[in-house]
Design a protein around this motif. Sequence first.
Motif, PDB file in Angstrom:
ATOM      1  N   THR A   1      24.354  58.925-104.619  1.00 30.71           N
ATOM      2  CA  THR A   1      25.003  60.209-104.834  1.00 30.71           C
ATOM      3  C   THR A   1      24.211  60.955-105.895  1.00 30.71           C
ATOM      4  OG1 THR A   1      27.142  59.206-104.378  1.00 30.71           O
ATOM      5  CG2 THR A   1      27.166  61.341-105.476  1.00 30.71           C
ATOM      6  N   ALA A   2      23.983  62.229-105.652  1.00 29.93           N
ATOM      7  CA  ALA A   2      23.270  63.064-106.617  1.00 29.93           C
ATOM      8  C   ALA A   2      24.104  64.299-106.911  1.00 29.93           C
ATOM      9  CB  ALA A   2      21.917  63.489-106.063  1.00 29.93           C
ATOM     10  N   VAL A   3      24.196  64.652-108.185  1.00 31.67           N
ATOM     11  CA  VAL A   3      24.863  65.876-108.617  1.00 31.67           C
ATOM     12  C   VAL A   3      23.791  66.737-109.283  1.00 31.67           C
ATOM     13  CG1 VAL A   3      26.651  66.909-110.065  1.00 31.67           C
ATOM     14  CG2 VAL A   3      27.043  64.664-108.986  1.00 31.67           C
ATOM     15  N   PHE A   4      23.556  67.913-108.723  1.00 28.78           N
ATOM     16  CA  PHE A   4      22.551  68.828-109.247  1.00 28.78           C
ATOM     17  C   PHE A   4      23.198  69.976-109.995  1.00 28.78           C
ATOM     18  CE2 PHE A   4      20.093  66.906-105.863  1.00 28.78           C
ATOM     19  CZ  PHE A   4      18.824  66.830-106.395  1.00 28.78           C
ATOM     20  N   GLN A   5      22.574  70.372-111.079  1.00 19.07           N
ATOM     21  CA  GLN A   5      22.916  71.615-111.767  1.00 19.07           C
ATOM     22  C   GLN A   5      21.905  72.660-111.295  1.00 19.07           C
ATOM     23  OE1 GLN A   5      22.413  71.547-116.005  1.00 19.07           O
ATOM     24  NE2 GLN A   5      23.229  73.609-116.259  1.00 19.07           N
ATOM     25  N   VAL A   6      22.415  73.768-110.723  1.00 20.69           N
ATOM     26  CA  VAL A   6      21.559  74.817-110.181  1.00 20.69           C
ATOM     27  C   VAL A   6      21.719  76.068-111.044  1.00 20.69           C
ATOM     28  CG1 VAL A   6      20.989  76.200-108.135  1.00 20.69           C
ATOM     29  CG2 VAL A   6      21.922  73.885-107.855  1.00 20.69           C
ATOM     30  N   ARG A   7      20.600  76.558-111.558  1.00 21.68           N
ATOM     31  CA  ARG A   7      20.640  77.764-112.387  1.00 21.68           C
ATOM     32  C   ARG A   7      20.842  79.005-111.518  1.00 21.68           C
ATOM     33  NH1 ARG A   7      15.484  77.263-116.404  1.00 21.68           N
ATOM     34  NH2 ARG A   7      14.803  78.839-114.928  1.00 21.68           N
ATOM     35  N   GLU A   8      21.228  80.096-112.158  1.00 19.58           N
ATOM     36  CA  GLU A   8      21.435  81.350-111.430  1.00 19.58           C
ATOM     37  C   GLU A   8      20.172  81.844-110.746  1.00 19.58           C
ATOM     38  OE1 GLU A   8      23.651  84.506-113.207  1.00 19.58           O
ATOM     39  OE2 GLU A   8      25.004  83.102-114.194  1.00 19.58           O
TER      40      GLU A   8
ATOM     41  N   VAL B   1      25.849  71.036-107.077  1.00 17.18           N
ATOM     42  CA  VAL B   1      25.784  70.589-105.687  1.00 17.18           C
ATOM     43  C   VAL B   1      25.847  69.068-105.696  1.00 17.18           C
ATOM     44  CG1 VAL B   1      24.362  70.436-103.602  1.00 17.18           C
ATOM     45  CG2 VAL B   1      24.456  72.577-104.891  1.00 17.18           C
ATOM     46  N   ILE B   2      26.700  68.530-104.844  1.00 24.33           N
ATOM     47  CA  ILE B   2      26.871  67.090-104.729  1.00 24.33           C
ATOM     48  C   ILE B   2      26.330  66.665-103.376  1.00 24.33           C
ATOM     49  CG2 ILE B   2      28.527  65.188-104.600  1.00 24.33           C
ATOM     50  CD1 ILE B   2      29.442  68.348-106.407  1.00 24.33           C
ATOM     51  N   THR B   3      25.535  65.606-103.373  1.00 25.69           N
ATOM     52  CA  THR B   3      24.936  65.097-102.139  1.00 25.69           C
ATOM     53  C   THR B   3      25.131  63.596-102.062  1.00 25.69           C
ATOM     54  OG1 THR B   3      23.157  66.738-102.302  1.00 25.69           O
ATOM     55  CG2 THR B   3      22.810  64.924-100.793  1.00 25.69           C
ATOM     56  N   ARG B   4      25.511  63.135-100.881  1.00 31.17           N
ATOM     57  CA  ARG B   4      25.445  61.697-100.582  1.00 31.17           C
ATOM     58  C   ARG B   4      24.217  61.531 -99.698  1.00 31.17           C
ATOM     59  NH1 ARG B   4      29.078  58.492 -98.078  1.00 31.17           N
ATOM     60  NH2 ARG B   4      29.507  60.038 -96.488  1.00 31.17           N
ATOM     61  N   TRP B   5      23.395  60.524-100.011  1.00 27.66           N
ATOM     62  CA  TRP B   5      22.138  60.349 -99.305  1.00 27.66           C
ATOM     63  C   TRP B   5      21.875  58.880 -98.980  1.00 27.66           C
ATOM     64  CZ3 TRP B   5      19.159  57.108-102.146  1.00 27.66           C
ATOM     65  CH2 TRP B   5      19.361  57.103-103.526  1.00 27.66           C
ATOM     66  N   ARG B   6      20.849  58.667 -98.144  1.00 25.79           N
ATOM     67  CA  ARG B   6      20.460  57.311 -97.747  1.00 25.79           C
ATOM     68  C   ARG B   6      18.938  57.239 -97.628  1.00 25.79           C
ATOM     69  NH1 ARG B   6      21.417  54.604 -91.906  1.00 25.79           N
ATOM     70  NH2 ARG B   6      20.770  52.484 -92.440  1.00 25.79           N
ATOM     71  N   VAL B   7      18.361  56.168 -98.145  1.00 27.97           N
ATOM     72  CA  VAL B   7      16.929  55.910 -98.045  1.00 27.97           C
ATOM     73  C   VAL B   7      16.742  54.596 -97.303  1.00 27.97           C
ATOM     74  CG1 VAL B   7      14.883  55.200 -99.369  1.00 27.97           C
ATOM     75  CG2 VAL B   7      16.206  57.179-100.104  1.00 27.97           C
TER      76      VAL B   7
ATOM     77  N   HIS C   1      17.616  60.557 -95.766  1.00 24.85           N
ATOM     78  CA  HIS C   1      18.632  61.204 -94.948  1.00 24.85           C
ATOM     79  C   HIS C   1      19.745  61.756 -95.840  1.00 24.85           C
ATOM     80  CE1 HIS C   1      16.847  59.143 -91.491  1.00 24.85           C
ATOM     81  NE2 HIS C   1      16.773  58.099 -92.290  1.00 24.85           N
ATOM     82  N   VAL C   2      20.106  62.995 -95.606  1.00 25.28           N
ATOM     83  CA  VAL C   2      21.266  63.580 -96.280  1.00 25.28           C
ATOM     84  C   VAL C   2      22.485  63.256 -95.428  1.00 25.28           C
ATOM     85  CG1 VAL C   2      22.391  65.719 -96.987  1.00 25.28           C
ATOM     86  CG2 VAL C   2      19.929  65.425 -97.344  1.00 25.28           C
ATOM     87  N   ILE C   3      23.490  62.654 -96.034  1.00 21.44           N
ATOM     88  CA  ILE C   3      24.722  62.312 -95.326  1.00 21.44           C
ATOM     89  C   ILE C   3      25.677  63.493 -95.359  1.00 21.44           C
ATOM     90  CG2 ILE C   3      26.724  60.771 -95.278  1.00 21.44           C
ATOM     91  CD1 ILE C   3      24.798  58.639 -96.566  1.00 21.44           C
ATOM     92  N   GLU C   4      25.876  64.050 -96.555  1.00 25.24           N
ATOM     93  CA  GLU C   4      26.696  65.255 -96.695  1.00 25.24           C
ATOM     94  C   GLU C   4      26.349  65.940 -98.003  1.00 25.24           C
ATOM     95  OE1 GLU C   4      30.968  64.863 -97.206  1.00 25.24           O
ATOM     96  OE2 GLU C   4      30.704  62.897 -98.115  1.00 25.24           O
ATOM     97  N   MET C   5      26.672  67.240 -98.048  1.00 23.10           N
ATOM     98  CA  MET C   5      26.351  68.019 -99.234  1.00 23.10           C
ATOM     99  C   MET C   5      27.351  69.166 -99.343  1.00 23.10           C
ATOM    100  SD  MET C   5      22.526  69.445-100.218  1.00 23.10           S
ATOM    101  CE  MET C   5      22.057  69.313 -98.533  1.00 23.10           C
ATOM    102  N   PHE C   6      27.783  69.445-100.581  1.00 21.55           N
ATOM    103  CA  PHE C   6      28.682  70.578-100.814  1.00 21.55           C
ATOM    104  C   PHE C   6      28.508  71.057-102.235  1.00 21.55           C
ATOM    105  CE2 PHE C   6      30.879  66.552-101.235  1.00 21.55           C
ATOM    106  CZ  PHE C   6      31.518  66.643-102.455  1.00 21.55           C
TER     107      PHE C   6
END
Length: 142
Positions: free
Chosen positions: A107-114, A79-85, A66-71
């Motif tokens: 919590t996950a922090v993703f680096q997204v390429r162009e 992109v930062i995501t709070r999640w639950r398993v 489940h994704v709790i929030e993402m921005f």
Amino acid sequence: MNTRNSVRIVEHFWQRLWQARHPDAIDQLVAEDFSITTGGVTIGSRDALMAWVSAFLESIDDFEFHVIEMFQSASGDRVITRWRVTGKNRGLIGFEPDGAPIDMTGTAVFQVREDGLLQHNWMERSALEVERNMEKFSVVAV
């Protein structure tokens, strides 16, 4: 001003890889030299990520993500995501598969390429709390 919607890119990753449980989606969604850093360990390459994801999914019955929030950052490259398993223990964290309930947040922090591919993921998860709860469950279950 950046018009990249990196939240949608990461949302698609969560949906395909974790919610639909398709580790093969890694080939389409992450860079060849993608890496994930979790628990102080960095896992590099698509193949290593696929093996890690498959092992994780196999260790939890009734797996739900489940994704709790993402921005995203203003630049769109993070992109930062709070999640639950949730699910039931089938060998998570080296425990005997006993069906104990699992409820893990992170919590996950993703680096997204162009180009829209994911380059890196830094993940922190409540593994210690999960381990403590599973130890309590195994003591009560005996």
